[in-house]
Structures are given as structure tokens and as C-alpha cells.
Design a protein around this motif. Structure first.
Motif, PDB file in Angstrom:
ATOM      1  N   LEU A   1      46.631  35.286  41.548  1.00  0.00           N
ATOM      2  CA  LEU A   1      47.088  36.070  42.692  1.00  0.00           C
ATOM      3  C   LEU A   1      48.614  36.101  42.744  1.00  0.00           C
ATOM      4  CD1 LEU A   1      46.406  37.621  45.296  1.00  0.00           C
ATOM      5  CD2 LEU A   1      46.444  35.423  46.485  1.00  0.00           C
ATOM      6  N   ALA A   2      49.242  34.949  42.571  1.00  0.00           N
ATOM      7  CA  ALA A   2      50.707  34.891  42.553  1.00  0.00           C
ATOM      8  C   ALA A   2      51.268  35.703  41.390  1.00  0.00           C
ATOM      9  CB  ALA A   2      51.178  33.444  42.465  1.00  0.00           C
ATOM     10  N   ASP A   3      50.599  35.641  40.237  1.00  0.00           N
ATOM     11  CA  ASP A   3      51.029  36.444  39.090  1.00  0.00           C
ATOM     12  C   ASP A   3      50.997  37.933  39.412  1.00  0.00           C
ATOM     13  OD1 ASP A   3      51.332  34.138  37.595  1.00  0.00           O
ATOM     14  OD2 ASP A   3      49.461  34.393  36.476  1.00  0.00           O
ATOM     15  N   LYS A   4      49.907  38.376  40.025  1.00  0.00           N
ATOM     16  CA  LYS A   4      49.766  39.806  40.352  1.00  0.00           C
ATOM     17  C   LYS A   4      50.786  40.228  41.409  1.00  0.00           C
ATOM     18  CE  LYS A   4      46.377  40.621  37.624  1.00  0.00           C
ATOM     19  NZ  LYS A   4      46.847  40.745  36.265  1.00  0.00           N
ATOM     20  N   VAL A   5      50.979  39.410  42.427  1.00  0.00           N
ATOM     21  CA  VAL A   5      51.968  39.746  43.465  1.00  0.00           C
ATOM     22  C   VAL A   5      53.352  39.848  42.834  1.00  0.00           C
ATOM     23  CG1 VAL A   5      53.150  38.864  45.527  1.00  0.00           C
ATOM     24  CG2 VAL A   5      50.659  38.824  45.400  1.00  0.00           C
ATOM     25  N   PHE A   6      53.689  38.900  41.971  1.00  0.00           N
ATOM     26  CA  PHE A   6      55.000  38.928  41.325  1.00  0.00           C
ATOM     27  C   PHE A   6      55.137  40.172  40.454  1.00  0.00           C
ATOM     28  CE2 PHE A   6      58.325  37.982  38.315  1.00  0.00           C
ATOM     29  CZ  PHE A   6      59.285  37.386  39.120  1.00  0.00           C
TER      30      PHE A   6
ATOM     31  N   SER B   1      52.663  27.760  41.929  1.00  0.00           N
ATOM     32  CA  SER B   1      52.098  29.113  41.959  1.00  0.00           C
ATOM     33  C   SER B   1      52.607  29.880  43.173  1.00  0.00           C
ATOM     34  CB  SER B   1      50.566  29.061  42.011  1.00  0.00           C
ATOM     35  OG  SER B   1      50.035  28.601  40.803  1.00  0.00           O
ATOM     36  N   LEU B   2      52.567  29.248  44.331  1.00  0.00           N
ATOM     37  CA  LEU B   2      53.011  29.909  45.559  1.00  0.00           C
ATOM     38  C   LEU B   2      54.495  30.243  45.529  1.00  0.00           C
ATOM     39  CD1 LEU B   2      51.022  27.905  48.247  1.00  0.00           C
ATOM     40  CD2 LEU B   2      50.712  30.307  47.624  1.00  0.00           C
ATOM     41  N   SER B   3      55.284  29.463  44.805  1.00  0.00           N
ATOM     42  CA  SER B   3      56.731  29.714  44.758  1.00  0.00           C
ATOM     43  C   SER B   3      57.069  31.052  44.110  1.00  0.00           C
ATOM     44  CB  SER B   3      57.452  28.582  44.027  1.00  0.00           C
ATOM     45  OG  SER B   3      57.218  28.652  42.629  1.00  0.00           O
ATOM     46  N   ARG B   4      56.167  31.574  43.281  1.00  0.00           N
ATOM     47  CA  ARG B   4      56.433  32.862  42.638  1.00  0.00           C
ATOM     48  C   ARG B   4      56.433  34.018  43.618  1.00  0.00           C
ATOM     49  NH1 ARG B   4      53.396  30.466  38.799  1.00  0.00           N
ATOM     50  NH2 ARG B   4      51.500  31.679  39.077  1.00  0.00           N
ATOM     51  N   ILE B   5      55.755  33.888  44.729  1.00  0.00           N
ATOM     52  CA  ILE B   5      55.687  34.990  45.691  1.00  0.00           C
ATOM     53  C   ILE B   5      57.059  35.243  46.329  1.00  0.00           C
ATOM     54  CG2 ILE B   5      54.618  35.807  47.838  1.00  0.00           C
ATOM     55  CD1 ILE B   5      52.021  34.392  46.800  1.00  0.00           C
ATOM     56  N   PRO B   6      57.737  34.242  46.899  1.00  0.00           N
ATOM     57  CA  PRO B   6      59.092  34.532  47.411  1.00  0.00           C
ATOM     58  C   PRO B   6      60.082  34.853  46.290  1.00  0.00           C
ATOM     59  CG  PRO B   6      58.526  32.220  47.789  1.00  0.00           C
ATOM     60  CD  PRO B   6      57.304  32.892  47.272  1.00  0.00           C
TER      61      PRO B   6
ATOM     62  N   ALA C   1      50.668  52.662  33.025  1.00  0.00           N
ATOM     63  CA  ALA C   1      49.909  51.952  31.989  1.00  0.00           C
ATOM     64  C   ALA C   1      49.736  50.477  32.349  1.00  0.00           C
ATOM     65  CB  ALA C   1      50.607  52.092  30.641  1.00  0.00           C
ATOM     66  N   ILE C   2      50.775  49.872  32.909  1.00  0.00           N
ATOM     67  CA  ILE C   2      50.701  48.459  33.307  1.00  0.00           C
ATOM     68  C   ILE C   2      49.684  48.279  34.429  1.00  0.00           C
ATOM     69  CG2 ILE C   2      51.995  46.574  34.389  1.00  0.00           C
ATOM     70  CD1 ILE C   2      54.472  47.657  32.807  1.00  0.00           C
ATOM     71  N   VAL C   3      49.731  49.170  35.416  1.00  0.00           N
ATOM     72  CA  VAL C   3      48.788  49.095  36.536  1.00  0.00           C
ATOM     73  C   VAL C   3      47.357  49.328  36.042  1.00  0.00           C
ATOM     74  CG1 VAL C   3      48.081  50.224  38.691  1.00  0.00           C
ATOM     75  CG2 VAL C   3      50.482  49.675  38.298  1.00  0.00           C
ATOM     76  N   ALA C   4      47.169  50.311  35.151  1.00  0.00           N
ATOM     77  CA  ALA C   4      45.831  50.592  34.613  1.00  0.00           C
ATOM     78  C   ALA C   4      45.279  49.389  33.866  1.00  0.00           C
ATOM     79  CB  ALA C   4      45.885  51.819  33.702  1.00  0.00           C
ATOM     80  N   ARG C   5      46.118  48.728  33.098  1.00  0.00           N
ATOM     81  CA  ARG C   5      45.695  47.531  32.362  1.00  0.00           C
ATOM     82  C   ARG C   5      45.247  46.441  33.321  1.00  0.00           C
ATOM     83  NH1 ARG C   5      48.243  42.880  31.948  1.00  0.00           N
ATOM     84  NH2 ARG C   5      47.674  41.468  30.290  1.00  0.00           N
ATOM     85  N   ASP C   6      46.052  46.186  34.355  1.00  0.00           N
ATOM     86  CA  ASP C   6      45.692  45.149  35.325  1.00  0.00           C
ATOM     87  C   ASP C   6      44.411  45.499  36.074  1.00  0.00           C
ATOM     88  OD1 ASP C   6      47.712  43.478  34.620  1.00  0.00           O
ATOM     89  OD2 ASP C   6      48.963  43.847  36.383  1.00  0.00           O
TER      90      ASP C   6
END
Length: 143
Positions: free
Chosen positions: A88-93, A26-31, A114-119
Motif C-alpha cells: 500500500l505504501a509502495d502504491k501511494v508513493f 513502510s508508513l514513512s514512505r507515505i509522507p 503504461a505504468i498505471v495499466a501495469r499496476d
């Protein structure tokens, strides 16, 4: 003296949890998000291909962190840390990638909105459910 020892044990336990297979994925998605946007900012076709490859790698890590977590948690079905780190990693990515495509590609602003509103809607409903102490089960779509 016991408080210092307890703090060291708690800190050590947190590091072990962070570096466990699923949480490390999960953490690897951030970098990976930063690498993807950097690649998007570079000229040339090869950097675009590599950017697509990093998105695919991020997707694979997202699949396998959940898959591993469901199969390796001893005594507990899911870890509380993992249930926080993964989304959290999904959202950051996703947010980093969205900023990248807005900055370096011709991505429609209305679609980004639209993507931001959905999230935001999903996070709002999740916060309301959490406030009411309702359990939100993790997705098991990947098996």
C-alpha cells in the motif's frame, strides 16, 4: 466491561504493530511522497537534488522494511499487517510521484498510462488469486 478491555488491548496491539520497525518504515514512505512532490514543485536545482534524495531514501526504506520483517518476526515469517502496509505504501508513493512528474516535469502521458495499466493488471491478478484463496508469497529479491 470485558468488551471495552478487549477493544483497548486490540487497539494497543494495533499501535504496537504499526510502530514496529518494518511497519514504521513502510508508513514513512507515505509522507516522503508528499515531500518529494513538494520539492519537485519548487524552482531551483537544489530542490530537484533533494527530491531525488527523498526517492532514494524511500527506496532504502522499502528494502529495509522487508529485510527487517524477515528477521524480526517471532514465530511468524510475515505479519499480515506488514504484508498489507508495504505494498500500500509502495502504491501511494508511486502514484503520488507519478502525479508529481506529470504536473511538474515533462513526463510523457503515455508512459504514465503504461505504468498505471501495469499496476492495475498486477492488482487485478492479485485480487483474483486472493479470491481463490491462493497464497501470494512476498518478494524475497532483497535477501
Amino acid at each position: 466491561m470485558l468488551d471495552a478491555q478487549d477493544n483497548r488491548q486490540n487497539s494497543s496491539s494495533l499501535w504496537r504493530q504499526l510502530l514496529s520497525g518494518p511497519n514504521a518504515l513502510s508508513l514513512s514512505r507515505i509522507p516522503l511522497a508528499g515531500v518529494t512532490v513538494w520539492l519537485m514543485s519548487q524552482p531551483g536545482g537544489i530542490s530537484s537534488i533533494l527530491a531525488c534524495a527523498t526517492v532514494i531514501v524511500a527506496g532504502v526504506t522499502d528494502f529495509f522494511d522487508g529485510w527487517l520483517a524477515r528477521r524480526t518476526q517471532s514465530g511468524k515469517e510475515y505479519s499480515a499487517l506488514g504484508m498489507t502496509l508495504d505494498p500500500l505504501a509502495d502504491k501511494v508513493f508511486a502514484i503520488t510521484l507519478l502525479v508529481g512528474v506529470l504536473a511538474y516535469r515533462e513526463f510523457p502521458l503515455w508512459l504514465a498510462g503504461a505504468i498505471v495499466a501495469r499496476d492495475l493488471a498486477i492488482m487485478t491478478v492479485g485480487a483474483i488469486w486472493a479470491r481463490r484463496n491462493m497464497t501470494i508469497p512476498p518478494s524475497i529479491l532483497s535477501g
